[in-house]
Write a protein that holds these residues in place. Structure first.
Motif, PDB file in Angstrom:
ATOM      1  N   ASN A   2       0.641  -1.158  -0.277  1.00  7.12           N
ATOM      2  CA  ASN A   2      -0.080  -0.543   0.211  1.00  7.12           C
ATOM      3  C   ASN A   2       0.953   1.557  -0.259  1.00  7.12           C
ATOM      4  N   ILE A  46       2.277   1.652  -3.508  1.00  8.05           N
ATOM      5  CA  ILE A  46       0.971   2.055  -4.265  1.00  8.05           C
ATOM      6  C   ILE A  46       1.013   3.881  -4.092  1.00  8.05           C
ATOM      7  N   GLU A  88      -1.691  -4.375  -6.315  1.00  8.87           N
ATOM      8  CA  GLU A  88      -3.534  -4.116  -6.184  1.00  8.87           C
ATOM      9  C   GLU A  88      -3.292  -5.718  -6.372  1.00  8.87           C
TER      10      GLU A  88
END
Length: 210
Positions: free
Chosen positions: A168, A171, A198
């Motif tokens: 995360n 990203i 993802e």
């Protein structure tokens, strides 16, 4: 009278010859001009790749920050992936760790090459950032040590949970690059990171729910 006619005919012949020669001269000049135009066009075509190369080398501070920070971020993910060996027998976790290492190690090489092309220093694996350094998703040393001390299902749960947080963070950094970056290769890399991680997050969430 006959002499006058002969003189007139001779004059006409000379005039016609002059016209033919003039036409040849004009054609030659025209061909020469066309050759110059063709040559100029060819020069313009050969210059295009150079202009494209220069454009692809354009970058800004966001590109440099993304690349220099993503490198140690990837390095920690690879380190976490290597911890799987000998600590779990879960084939899905092992397969996922192999995929993460297989994808991110080459991306680290790509980032090193990009920074060198921009005349920027490549960071060390951890970039002097003590496994944290304010980067989203980076694990501090004590958390990495705690993970290394676990085995079996306990390791699997901790590893999956930490890797989701780590992904995360990557990203988030990649989305910032897409919004603020300028370099085409860096933005393409950011897009690839988002798509791959993802998908891996979805896989890891599925494993945690079993």
């Amino acid at each position: 009278m006959r002499s006058t006619t002969i003189k007139f005919a001779a004059s006409a012949t000379v005039a016609a010859a002059a016209l033919v020669l003039s036409g040849c001269s004009d054609d030659s000049a025209g061909n020469h001009d066309m050759g110059q135009m063709s040559s100029s066009a060819g020069m313009g075509t050969s210059a295009a790749p150079s202009a494209t190369a220069e454009a692809s080398a354009e970058f800004n501070d966001a590109d440099v920050t993304f690349t220099q920070m993503m490198y140690p971020h990837h390095a920690q993910a690879v380190e976490m992936a290597k911890l799987v060996d000998g600590r779990t027998s879960n084939p899905q976790v092992i397969e996922l760790a192999d995929a993460i290492e297989g994808a991110q190690a080459p991306e680290m090489e790509q980032m090193t090459r990009m920074l060198a092309a921009w005349g920027k220093p490549a960071p060390s694996d951890m970039g002097g950032m003590n496994h944290g350094g304010g980067m989203s998703g980076m694990m501090p040393p004590e958390q990495m040590a705690d993970l290394a001390a676990k085995t079996g299902e306990e390791f699997d749960t901790a590893w999956l949970t930490m890797m989701i947080d780590h992904h995360n963070g990557a990203i988030e950094m990649a989305r910032t690059e897409l919004a603020d970056g300028k370099n085409g290769e860096a933005k393409a890399l950011a897009g690839n990171i988002i798509a791959a991680q993802e998908t891996e997050i979805a896989t890891m969430n599925g494993l945690l729910q079993r």
